[in-house]
Design a protein around this motif. Sequence first.
Motif, short mmCIF file in Angstrom:
data_model
loop_
_atom_site.label_atom_id
_atom_site.label_comp_id
_atom_site.label_asym_id
_atom_site.label_seq_id
_atom_site.Cartn_x
_atom_site.Cartn_y
_atom_site.Cartn_z
N GLN A 1 -7.91 -2.46 3.08
CA GLN A 1 -6.92 -1.95 2.13
C GLN A 1 -5.60 -2.73 2.21
N LEU B 1 -7.71 -5.50 -0.81
CA LEU B 1 -7.62 -4.67 -2.01
C LEU B 1 -6.36 -4.90 -2.85
N ASP C 1 -7.57 3.56 -2.88
CA ASP C 1 -7.23 4.26 -1.63
C ASP C 1 -8.48 4.36 -0.76
N THR D 1 -9.74 6.02 -7.52
CA THR D 1 -10.33 6.33 -6.22
C THR D 1 -11.54 7.25 -6.35
#
Length: 215
Positions: A18, A22, A33, A152
């Motif tokens: 992340q 991402l 997320d 998400t």
Amino acid sequence: MRKAVRVAVAVLLAYLIQSTALPYFKINGVVLDLITITLYTIGYTFGLYIGLTAGAFCALIMEVCSGDLAALISVICVGAAWFGVWTSMRLKSFSLPGKRKLEQRIKRFAPMVAIALFVLVKETVYVGYFYLTGTDIAFMHVAKVLLASRYTGGASVILLPLMYNALVKKPQEKKAGGWLFKKRGGETDTKEKKNKKERVLIPAEEAYVMPTEGG
């Protein structure tokens, strides 16, 4: 011990992915997320103790690396795992007599909906916090909150089963997550299956032995 290692590796990988990869896949400024999906899956799969421990571990990593909003991050990380545990308990007792197919569909997709709702609440809390600290809130921020929830939640339809299969290595470790996937049939231990001897039943006529002359 192996279960704890798998959980720790999952949390570390979620944070690294992340924070590094991402951000290159933003949609209108919104990043997936992955941490929330991971913590929710751990709580949903392994229960309260492991879920809360994973949430606290992830919060510690984020506080050490970023150092921003330490208290809020701790509450959110632990809350994501706890929400997974809560959803698991509710689905375990959920039943629709006479509507088996509808019950299975609800149990299959309810975790994904729960993740989307949690992200919606999480992003709303962030917006409220920044508003209280003097930041001007525009319609764009509200739109990003809704987009983050849908982004998400939609990604969890694919990621949640993948994470579950990666975390659960033995059928006896399954909990409420068994609703997401087909149960494993057959032997649970391959060694027992290999060592198991097949019993051959002999008919009574063939089992009878003719006595010898000296008998």
